[in-house]
Motif scaffolding. Structure first.
Motif, PDB file in Angstrom:
ATOM      1  N   ALA A  77      26.341  35.595   7.984  1.00 46.67           N
ATOM      2  CA  ALA A  77      26.233  36.445   9.167  1.00 46.67           C
ATOM      3  C   ALA A  77      25.482  37.728   8.846  1.00 46.67           C
ATOM      4  N   ARG A  78      24.904  38.308   9.861  1.00 44.93           N
ATOM      5  CA  ARG A  78      24.243  39.601   9.670  1.00 44.93           C
ATOM      6  C   ARG A  78      25.296  40.647   9.320  1.00 44.93           C
ATOM      7  N   GLU A  79      25.044  41.382   8.248  1.00 47.95           N
ATOM      8  CA  GLU A  79      26.050  42.296   7.695  1.00 47.95           C
ATOM      9  C   GLU A  79      26.536  43.320   8.709  1.00 47.95           C
ATOM     10  N   THR A  99      27.688  36.909  13.622  1.00 45.59           N
ATOM     11  CA  THR A  99      26.419  36.885  14.334  1.00 45.59           C
ATOM     12  C   THR A  99      25.384  36.081  13.557  1.00 45.59           C
ATOM     13  N   GLU A 100      24.713  35.168  14.262  1.00 47.10           N
ATOM     14  CA  GLU A 100      23.641  34.357  13.676  1.00 47.10           C
ATOM     15  C   GLU A 100      24.142  33.518  12.508  1.00 47.10           C
ATOM     16  N   ALA A 101      25.325  32.941  12.645  1.00 51.04           N
ATOM     17  CA  ALA A 101      25.872  32.034  11.629  1.00 51.04           C
ATOM     18  C   ALA A 101      26.816  31.064  12.323  1.00 51.04           C
ATOM     19  N   VAL A 102      26.556  29.756  12.157  1.00 53.27           N
ATOM     20  CA  VAL A 102      27.347  28.728  12.836  1.00 53.27           C
ATOM     21  C   VAL A 102      27.597  27.580  11.852  1.00 53.27           C
ATOM     22  N   LEU A 129      24.358  27.125   9.884  1.00 54.74           N
ATOM     23  CA  LEU A 129      23.081  27.325  10.567  1.00 54.74           C
ATOM     24  C   LEU A 129      22.757  28.804  10.680  1.00 54.74           C
ATOM     25  N   VAL A 130      21.499  29.131  10.391  1.00 61.37           N
ATOM     26  CA  VAL A 130      21.012  30.494  10.583  1.00 61.37           C
ATOM     27  C   VAL A 130      19.607  30.410  11.179  1.00 61.37           C
ATOM     28  N   PRO A 131      19.145  31.466  11.857  1.00 65.86           N
ATOM     29  CA  PRO A 131      17.768  31.467  12.363  1.00 65.86           C
ATOM     30  C   PRO A 131      16.759  31.277  11.236  1.00 65.86           C
ATOM     31  N   CYS A 141      29.238  27.568  -2.483  1.00 68.95           N
ATOM     32  CA  CYS A 141      29.704  26.594  -1.497  1.00 68.95           C
ATOM     33  C   CYS A 141      28.973  26.724  -0.160  1.00 68.95           C
ATOM     34  N   ALA A 142      27.974  27.587  -0.083  1.00 70.85           N
ATOM     35  CA  ALA A 142      27.237  27.793   1.170  1.00 70.85           C
ATOM     36  C   ALA A 142      25.876  27.114   1.099  1.00 70.85           C
ATOM     37  N   ARG A 143      25.620  26.185   2.020  1.00 65.12           N
ATOM     38  CA  ARG A 143      24.289  25.574   2.113  1.00 65.12           C
ATOM     39  C   ARG A 143      23.659  26.056   3.406  1.00 65.12           C
ATOM     40  N   ILE A 144      22.567  26.781   3.270  1.00 67.83           N
ATOM     41  CA  ILE A 144      21.886  27.373   4.414  1.00 67.83           C
ATOM     42  C   ILE A 144      21.011  26.320   5.091  1.00 67.83           C
ATOM     43  N   VAL A 145      21.192  26.152   6.406  1.00 67.06           N
ATOM     44  CA  VAL A 145      20.375  25.248   7.216  1.00 67.06           C
ATOM     45  C   VAL A 145      19.627  26.115   8.225  1.00 67.06           C
ATOM     46  N   ARG A 146      18.317  26.173   8.092  1.00 65.84           N
ATOM     47  CA  ARG A 146      17.521  27.027   8.969  1.00 65.84           C
ATOM     48  C   ARG A 146      17.132  26.264  10.239  1.00 65.84           C
ATOM     49  N   THR A 147      17.070  26.985  11.341  1.00 65.98           N
ATOM     50  CA  THR A 147      16.714  26.359  12.606  1.00 65.98           C
ATOM     51  C   THR A 147      15.897  27.327  13.448  1.00 65.98           C
ATOM     52  N   PRO A 148      14.889  26.825  14.162  1.00 68.50           N
ATOM     53  CA  PRO A 148      14.114  27.701  15.053  1.00 68.50           C
ATOM     54  C   PRO A 148      14.884  28.078  16.312  1.00 68.50           C
ATOM     55  N   SER A 149      15.948  27.320  16.611  1.00 66.42           N
ATOM     56  CA  SER A 149      16.718  27.582  17.829  1.00 66.42           C
ATOM     57  C   SER A 149      18.200  27.401  17.537  1.00 66.42           C
ATOM     58  N   MET A 150      18.945  28.494  17.556  1.00 61.22           N
ATOM     59  CA  MET A 150      20.375  28.427  17.296  1.00 61.22           C
ATOM     60  C   MET A 150      21.101  27.781  18.473  1.00 61.22           C
ATOM     61  N   PRO A 151      22.000  26.821  18.204  1.00 59.72           N
ATOM     62  CA  PRO A 151      22.772  26.234  19.305  1.00 59.72           C
ATOM     63  C   PRO A 151      23.831  27.209  19.802  1.00 59.72           C
ATOM     64  N   THR A 152      24.308  26.970  20.996  1.00 63.01           N
ATOM     65  CA  THR A 152      25.446  27.737  21.506  1.00 63.01           C
ATOM     66  C   THR A 152      26.702  27.248  20.804  1.00 63.01           C
TER      67      THR A 152
END
Length: 345
Positions: A77-79, A99-102, A129-131, A141-152
């Motif tokens: 998430a954004r700090e 924020t910006e983390a799902v 998921l992050v932008p 234990c965190a695997r970052i998955v980037r996406t151009p469009s964050m889901p709701t």
């Protein structure tokens, strides 16, 4: 000073809420704990530990599943909005705002209640998921998955979790086992988590339909989804007292062309029901045009066609029964339909 001594005016020693046992460096500073003291508490054998860069677990021993999930979200998430500490003496709980983390992938599916996914304790990594433009790297234990469009996000156990179709796509992207992929997609439909069309749409957007084991699973999924929709259609007719139709038929003009297949047809009323199970892999505009041409042709012959989606059958069965009943009742006010030949499909 020993490690049981409160470190700040805020009650860090009263950590009954899992979200308050996992804090970022910024949150600790807000509690009055400087970086030097945090490092001291995290020394070998100390009472705290660092789970991820800038994220700390405020007790020794292995983290729980909930603590790992919160740690991953706090890391991603954004700090500036990762958590809002309570005010001194307010008695309010710590309420993180991720924020910006799902959470997505297998962890998200487990949170949604899937039986075919491993328990959270068995997952070495948790997908988040992050932008696309966020500067983060996968670690621990965190695997970052980037996406151009964050889901709701959907809130599950108080955490932001990707909807099932998106979580499925992210999980399938990491799976090479055809059996595992098939089990996940099948449970999504049989368990009523989502409609096949939504899953296929996400798989298409993720460009996963070029993988043979995914295509095979999707074909089974669409067949499964249609079978379930047909069962719900039978249930609708039976439970809401509609007249018995003829099922799964083809219509033809006498000595003329084929008019198309229908899922249910009431010949004496000239009313038909067709399940709209278009596969998103196809050109939807072109396929809908085909549906529209068929409907227009049949209605020129005096036949009313009611299109029903599997989602509507799942979510509003009584309402769909009312739509069909209205069409049947309205048939007495129409001119007689053209004579057509009804054949089994």
């Amino acid at each position: 000073m020993n490690h049981n001594t409160p470190l700040s005016p805020l009650p860090l020693h009263q950590l009954t809420d899992v979200r308050r046992r996992v804090l970022t460096a910024a949150q600790l500073r807000a509690h009055g704990v400087p970086a030097a003291e945090t490092n001291e508490q995290c020394r070998a054998g100390g009472p705290w530990q660092q789970l991820l860069p800038g994220v700390y677990l405020l007790h020794p021993g292995p983290p729980t599943s909930e603590e790992r999930l919160n740690a991953v979200l706090l890391y991603a998430a954004r700090e500036r909005t990762a958590g809002v500490p309570p005010q001194p003496g307010s008695g309010e709980p710590h309420r993180p705002v991720y924020t910006e983390a799902v959470i997505t992938g297998l962890a998200a599916l487990t949170l949604h209640g899937f039986a075919a996914t491993p328990p959270l304790t068995a997952l070495d990594t948790i997908d988040v998921l992050v932008p696309r433009l966020r500067r983060l790297r996968s670690t621990g234990c965190a695997r970052i998955v980037r996406t151009p469009s964050m889901p709701t996000a959907e809130e599950v156990t108080g955490l932001p979790v990707a909807p099932v179709p998106r979580a499925l796509a992210d999980a399938v992207a990491e799976l090479s086992d055809a059996g595992a992929v098939r089990r996940l997609l099948t449970e999504a439909v049989r368990g009523g988590h989502c409609e096949p069309a939504a899953v296929v749409r996400e798989l298409t957007q993720a460009k996963l339909l070029g993988r043979p084991h995914v295509v095979d699973a999707v074909d089974s999924l669409l067949a499964e989804g249609r079978a379930i929709a047909e069962d719900r259609l039978y249930t609708m007719v039976r439970e809401y007292g509609l007249p018995d139709p003829v099922w799964n038929i083809d219509l033809r003009l006498p000595g003329g062309p084929h008019l198309g297949g229908l899922d249910a047809y009431w010949p004496e009323h000239a009313v038909a029901v067709e399940l709209d199970t278009r596969a998103p892999r196809q050109d939807e505009d072109a396929l809908w045009s085909e549906y529209a041409r068929k409907r227009e042709h049949l209605e020129r012959l005096g036949i009313t066609v009611v299109y029903i989606t599997p989602k509507k059958l799942r979510e509003s069965l009584e309402q769909q029964a009312a739509v069909v009943r209205t069409a049947l009742m309205a048939s007495t006010d129409r001119d007689p339909a053209a004579y057509v030949v009804v054949l089994p499909r």
